[in-house]
Design an enzyme around this catalytic site. Sequence first.
Site, PDB file in Angstrom:
ATOM      1  N   ASP A 105       0.827  -1.210   0.000  1.00 25.90           N
ATOM      2  CA  ASP A 105       0.000   0.000   0.000  1.00 25.90           C
ATOM      3  C   ASP A 105       0.860   1.258   0.000  1.00 25.90           C
ATOM      4  O   ASP A 105       0.510   2.263  -0.632  1.00 25.90           O
ATOM      5  CB  ASP A 105      -0.896   0.043   1.251  1.00 25.90           C
ATOM      6  N   ALA A 132       2.490   1.063   8.436  1.00 26.36           N
ATOM      7  CA  ALA A 132       3.440   0.049   8.895  1.00 26.36           C
ATOM      8  C   ALA A 132       2.770  -0.891   9.879  1.00 26.36           C
ATOM      9  O   ALA A 132       1.970  -0.471  10.717  1.00 26.36           O
ATOM     10  CB  ALA A 132       4.640   0.716   9.563  1.00 26.36           C
ATOM     11  N   SER A 182      -8.151  -2.848  10.005  1.00 28.22           N
ATOM     12  CA  SER A 182      -8.344  -4.075   9.210  1.00 28.22           C
ATOM     13  C   SER A 182      -9.670  -4.750   9.511  1.00 28.22           C
ATOM     14  O   SER A 182     -10.143  -4.760  10.654  1.00 28.22           O
ATOM     15  CB  SER A 182      -7.208  -5.042   9.550  1.00 28.22           C
ATOM     16  N   GLU A 191      -9.888  -7.706   9.885  1.00 31.39           N
ATOM     17  CA  GLU A 191      -9.595  -8.765  10.857  1.00 31.39           C
ATOM     18  C   GLU A 191     -10.117  -8.409  12.248  1.00 31.39           C
ATOM     19  O   GLU A 191     -10.252  -9.280  13.105  1.00 31.39           O
ATOM     20  CB  GLU A 191      -8.089  -9.022  10.929  1.00 31.39           C
ATOM     21  N   TYR A 235      -2.949 -10.691  15.598  1.00 35.00           N
ATOM     22  CA  TYR A 235      -2.948  -9.569  14.660  1.00 35.00           C
ATOM     23  C   TYR A 235      -4.266  -8.798  14.757  1.00 35.00           C
ATOM     24  O   TYR A 235      -4.287  -7.569  14.851  1.00 35.00           O
ATOM     25  CB  TYR A 235      -2.730 -10.077  13.233  1.00 35.00           C
TER      26      TYR A 235
HETATM   27  P1  NAP Z   1       2.859  -4.892   3.837  1.00 36.06           P
HETATM   28  O1  NAP Z   1       3.080  -4.975   2.362  1.00 36.06           O
HETATM   29  O2  NAP Z   1       3.105  -6.103   4.672  1.00 36.06           O
HETATM   30  O3  NAP Z   1       3.753  -3.678   4.382  1.00 36.06           O
HETATM   31  C1  NAP Z   1       3.997  -3.515   5.758  1.00 36.06           C
HETATM   32  C2  NAP Z   1       4.978  -2.381   5.927  1.00 36.06           C
HETATM   33  O4  NAP Z   1       5.226  -2.162   7.317  1.00 36.06           O
HETATM   34  C3  NAP Z   1       6.349  -2.616   5.275  1.00 36.06           C
HETATM   35  O5  NAP Z   1       6.768  -1.435   4.661  1.00 36.06           O
HETATM   36  C4  NAP Z   1       7.239  -2.942   6.463  1.00 36.06           C
HETATM   37  O6  NAP Z   1       8.590  -2.607   6.269  1.00 36.06           O
HETATM   38  C5  NAP Z   1       6.623  -2.008   7.503  1.00 36.06           C
HETATM   39  N1  NAP Z   1       6.995  -2.339   8.884  1.00 36.06           N
HETATM   40  C6  NAP Z   1       6.851  -3.522   9.513  1.00 36.06           C
HETATM   41  N2  NAP Z   1       7.292  -3.429  10.777  1.00 36.06           N
HETATM   42  C7  NAP Z   1       7.725  -2.162  10.961  1.00 36.06           C
HETATM   43  C8  NAP Z   1       8.291  -1.441  12.027  1.00 36.06           C
HETATM   44  N3  NAP Z   1       8.531  -2.028  13.212  1.00 36.06           N
HETATM   45  N4  NAP Z   1       8.601  -0.133  11.876  1.00 36.06           N
HETATM   46  C9  NAP Z   1       8.385   0.473  10.673  1.00 36.06           C
HETATM   47  N5  NAP Z   1       7.880  -0.163   9.600  1.00 36.06           N
HETATM   48  C10 NAP Z   1       7.544  -1.465   9.748  1.00 36.06           C
HETATM   49  O7  NAP Z   1       1.360  -4.411   4.156  1.00 36.06           O
HETATM   50  P2  NAP Z   1       0.253  -3.776   3.185  1.00 36.06           P
HETATM   51  O8  NAP Z   1      -0.502  -4.878   2.549  1.00 36.06           O
HETATM   52  O9  NAP Z   1       0.879  -2.722   2.370  1.00 36.06           O
HETATM   53  O10 NAP Z   1      -0.724  -3.148   4.276  1.00 36.06           O
HETATM   54  C11 NAP Z   1      -0.538  -1.812   4.740  1.00 36.06           C
HETATM   55  C12 NAP Z   1      -1.247  -1.660   6.077  1.00 36.06           C
HETATM   56  O11 NAP Z   1      -2.629  -1.931   5.923  1.00 36.06           O
HETATM   57  C13 NAP Z   1      -0.762  -2.604   7.173  1.00 36.06           C
HETATM   58  O12 NAP Z   1      -0.855  -1.912   8.391  1.00 36.06           O
HETATM   59  C14 NAP Z   1      -1.759  -3.739   7.158  1.00 36.06           C
HETATM   60  O13 NAP Z   1      -1.835  -4.361   8.409  1.00 36.06           O
HETATM   61  C15 NAP Z   1      -3.022  -2.960   6.829  1.00 36.06           C
HETATM   62  N6  NAP Z   1      -4.046  -3.732   6.122  1.00 36.06           N
HETATM   63  C16 NAP Z   1      -3.740  -4.339   4.952  1.00 36.06           C
HETATM   64  C17 NAP Z   1      -4.731  -5.025   4.273  1.00 36.06           C
HETATM   65  C18 NAP Z   1      -4.450  -5.727   2.976  1.00 36.06           C
HETATM   66  O14 NAP Z   1      -5.297  -6.532   2.557  1.00 36.06           O
HETATM   67  N7  NAP Z   1      -3.344  -5.434   2.303  1.00 36.06           N
HETATM   68  C19 NAP Z   1      -6.041  -5.072   4.792  1.00 36.06           C
HETATM   69  C20 NAP Z   1      -6.288  -4.443   6.007  1.00 36.06           C
HETATM   70  C21 NAP Z   1      -5.298  -3.747   6.653  1.00 36.06           C
HETATM   71  P3  NAP Z   1       9.684  -3.654   5.682  1.00 36.06           P
HETATM   72  O15 NAP Z   1       9.681  -3.459   4.204  1.00 36.06           O
HETATM   73  O16 NAP Z   1      10.929  -3.221   6.351  1.00 36.06           O
HETATM   74  O17 NAP Z   1       9.235  -5.033   6.096  1.00 36.06           O
HETATM   75  O1  G4F Z   2      -4.136 -13.822   2.186  1.00 36.57           O
HETATM   76  P1  G4F Z   2      -4.258 -14.101   3.635  1.00 36.57           P
HETATM   77  O2  G4F Z   2      -3.025 -14.529   4.352  1.00 36.57           O
HETATM   78  O3  G4F Z   2      -4.933 -12.818   4.263  1.00 36.57           O
HETATM   79  P2  G4F Z   2      -5.693 -12.540   5.650  1.00 36.57           P
HETATM   80  O4  G4F Z   2      -5.322 -13.509   6.697  1.00 36.57           O
HETATM   81  O5  G4F Z   2      -7.145 -12.412   5.330  1.00 36.57           O
HETATM   82  O6  G4F Z   2      -5.091 -11.126   6.076  1.00 36.57           O
HETATM   83  C1  G4F Z   2      -4.931 -10.081   5.122  1.00 36.57           C
HETATM   84  O7  G4F Z   2      -6.111  -9.311   5.100  1.00 36.57           O
HETATM   85  C2  G4F Z   2      -6.402  -8.640   6.348  1.00 36.57           C
HETATM   86  C3  G4F Z   2      -7.711  -7.881   6.138  1.00 36.57           C
HETATM   87  O8  G4F Z   2      -8.780  -8.739   6.409  1.00 36.57           O
HETATM   88  C4  G4F Z   2      -5.246  -7.712   6.655  1.00 36.57           C
HETATM   89  F1  G4F Z   2      -5.523  -6.985   7.781  1.00 36.57           F
HETATM   90  C5  G4F Z   2      -3.968  -8.504   6.827  1.00 36.57           C
HETATM   91  O9  G4F Z   2      -2.880  -7.606   7.073  1.00 36.57           O
HETATM   92  C6  G4F Z   2      -3.706  -9.272   5.531  1.00 36.57           C
HETATM   93  O10 G4F Z   2      -3.419  -8.332   4.520  1.00 36.57           O
HETATM   94  O11 G4F Z   2      -5.346 -15.271   3.881  1.00 36.57           O
HETATM   95  C7  G4F Z   2      -6.665 -15.166   3.377  1.00 36.57           C
HETATM   96  C8  G4F Z   2      -7.393 -16.489   3.615  1.00 36.57           C
HETATM   97  C9  G4F Z   2      -7.301 -17.000   5.047  1.00 36.57           C
HETATM   98  O12 G4F Z   2      -8.583 -17.419   5.464  1.00 36.57           O
HETATM   99  C10 G4F Z   2      -6.385 -18.203   4.975  1.00 36.57           C
HETATM  100  O13 G4F Z   2      -6.656 -19.226   5.933  1.00 36.57           O
HETATM  101  O14 G4F Z   2      -6.781 -17.481   2.806  1.00 36.57           O
HETATM  102  C11 G4F Z   2      -6.665 -18.657   3.561  1.00 36.57           C
HETATM  103  N1  G4F Z   2      -5.581 -19.486   2.989  1.00 36.57           N
HETATM  104  C12 G4F Z   2      -5.741 -20.704   2.445  1.00 36.57           C
HETATM  105  N2  G4F Z   2      -4.581 -21.169   2.029  1.00 36.57           N
HETATM  106  C13 G4F Z   2      -4.288 -19.146   2.937  1.00 36.57           C
HETATM  107  C14 G4F Z   2      -3.646 -20.219   2.338  1.00 36.57           C
HETATM  108  N3  G4F Z   2      -3.629 -18.044   3.334  1.00 36.57           N
HETATM  109  C15 G4F Z   2      -2.287 -17.993   3.114  1.00 36.57           C
HETATM  110  N4  G4F Z   2      -1.606 -16.867   3.470  1.00 36.57           N
HETATM  111  N5  G4F Z   2      -1.608 -19.030   2.537  1.00 36.57           N
HETATM  112  C16 G4F Z   2      -2.243 -20.166   2.124  1.00 36.57           C
HETATM  113  O15 G4F Z   2      -1.622 -21.097   1.635  1.00 36.57           O
END
Ligand code: NAP
Ligand code: G4F
Length: 331
Positions: A25, A91, A135, A137, A159
Site C-alpha cells: 500500500d 506500517a 483491518s 480482521e 494480529y
Molecule cells: P505490507 O506490504 O506487509 O507492508 C507492511 C509495511 O510495514 C512494510 O513497509 C514494512 O517494512 C513495515 N513495517 C513492519 N514493521 C515495521 C516497524 N517495526 N517499523 C516500521 N515499519 C515497519 O502491508 P500492506 O498490505 O501494504 O498493508 C498496509 C497496512 O494496511 C498494514 O498496516 C496492514 O496491516 C493494513 N491492512 C492491509 C490489508 C491488505 O489486505 N493489504 C487489509 C487491512 C489492513 P519492511 O519493508 O521493512 O518489512
Molecule cells: O491472504 P491471507 O493470508 O490474508 P488474511 O489472513 O485475510 O489477512 C490479510 O487481510 C487482512 C484484512 O482482512 C489484513 F488486515 C492482513 O494484514 C492481511 O493483509 O489469507 C486469506 C485467507 C485465510 O482465510 C487463509 O486461511 O486465505 C486462507 N488461505 C488458504 N490457504 C491461505 C492459504 N492463506 C495464506 N496466506 N496461505 C495459504 O496457503
Amino acid sequence: CVLSESGRGFCLTRSALITGITGQDGSYLAELLLEKNYDIHGVVRRSSGQRMERLESILPRITLHDGDLLDSGSLLRILEKSNPVEVYNLAAQSFVPASWTQPILTGDVTALGVTRMLEALRHFNPAIRFFQASSSEIFGQALDKKQSEQTALRPRSPYGVAKAYGHFITINYRESYDLFAVSGILFNHESPRRGHEFVSRKVSRGVAAIKLGLQEKLILGNLNAERDWGHARDYVHAMWMMLNQKHPRDYVVATGKKYTVRDLAKIAFACVDLDWERFVEVDPALYRPAEVDALCGDSSSIQSELGWQPDSGFEDLIQEMVLSDLKSLTP
Ligand code: NAP
Ligand code: G4F
C-alpha cells in the site's frame, strides 16, 4: 512554489509522511500523492534496505528516513524533518499467521506502534491529520453477514487483536485531544505488488510457475475461507479521501463481494487455461489456530459520504496478478 500578491514567495507543496512505504500500500499511496503534488517522506527500517523494489520507479522523487514504529525517538525526529500535514500509518506486522508465532512483536508494532506515532504527532504538531490502516480482521467471527462501522469487534488472531487496539487508540486520541485522526477499516486488497506469503499472490505466482513448468503443485490451506478482495490502488485512494474530508470519521473500505479461496484458485488457473483441481493440494498444516471464516464489507457509508467506489473487479484483479507473475517469471 508561487509568488503571493505582495511578491513574497510561499510554498504550496504539502508534505505527507508514510510509514510502511516499502509495503504494497505504501508504494501505491506514494505514487498517488506524488500525482497530487505532495512532497513524500517515508519511514524505512534499517532492515528495509534490501526491500525497495516496489519504490524503484519513484525513488528519486521521495525522501526516506531511517526509523521504526518500535522507536518513539525516531518517529519524533522524522516528523521534525518532514514537517507533514498528513501522516499515513501503514506500517505493521501484517501477516496473520506470523502473529501466532510472534504475538509480542505483533502487539508492539501493530498495536503500540500506533500510540507511539500518535504521541509523537500530538507533541510535534496536533494539527497534522492522521490515517490509521485498520483491518477487517478486527471483526473476526463476525455476527453481521456484512460488516459495517457498527459491527461488533470479535478478533480471532493476535494480529486482529492488535489492529483492534490500533483502531480504538486512534478514536481515543481523536476524542481526547481533538486530533484529525481516522481509522480506515480496510478489507483485503491485493495487487501484483502483494507480498508472496498472502494467499492471492501465492496463488498467482503458483499458477504462473506451473504454467511455465517451474513448479508442479500448489499447496494451500483452508479453501473454504471467504474474503472480500479489492485492488490496493482503489484502497489507497480511500485513505487520501478520508484525510481530506471535512470532519474526521472512520469508514469501512470494501467491495461488498466475497469469494472463497477455492474460487480464487479456480479463476487464477482458468486465466492460463488450466484446471485448478489437477494442481491444488491442501495441507492442513497451513490451517490457522483460529480461522476467520468469512469477511464481507458494507462500504455504503464511504460511498455515499465521500463518493469512493472500488473500480476493479475480482476477476480482473486476479488476471492482472497472474499476467504480471507470468511476465516476471518468464526466463
Ligand atoms: P505490507 O506490504 O506487509 O507492508 C507492511 C509495511 O510495514 C512494510 O513497509 C514494512 O517494512 C513495515 N513495517 C513492519 N514493521 C515495521 C516497524 N517495526 N517499523 C516500521 N515499519 C515497519 O502491508 P500492506 O498490505 O501494504 O498493508 C498496509 C497496512 O494496511 C498494514 O498496516 C496492514 O496491516 C493494513 N491492512 C492491509 C490489508 C491488505 O489486505 N493489504 C487489509 C487491512 C489492513 P519492511 O519493508 O521493512 O518489512
Ligand atoms: O491472504 P491471507 O493470508 O490474508 P488474511 O489472513 O485475510 O489477512 C490479510 O487481510 C487482512 C484484512 O482482512 C489484513 F488486515 C492482513 O494484514 C492481511 O493483509 O489469507 C486469506 C485467507 C485465510 O482465510 C487463509 O486461511 O486465505 C486462507 N488461505 C488458504 N490457504 C491461505 C492459504 N492463506 C495464506 N496466506 N496461505 C495459504 O496457503
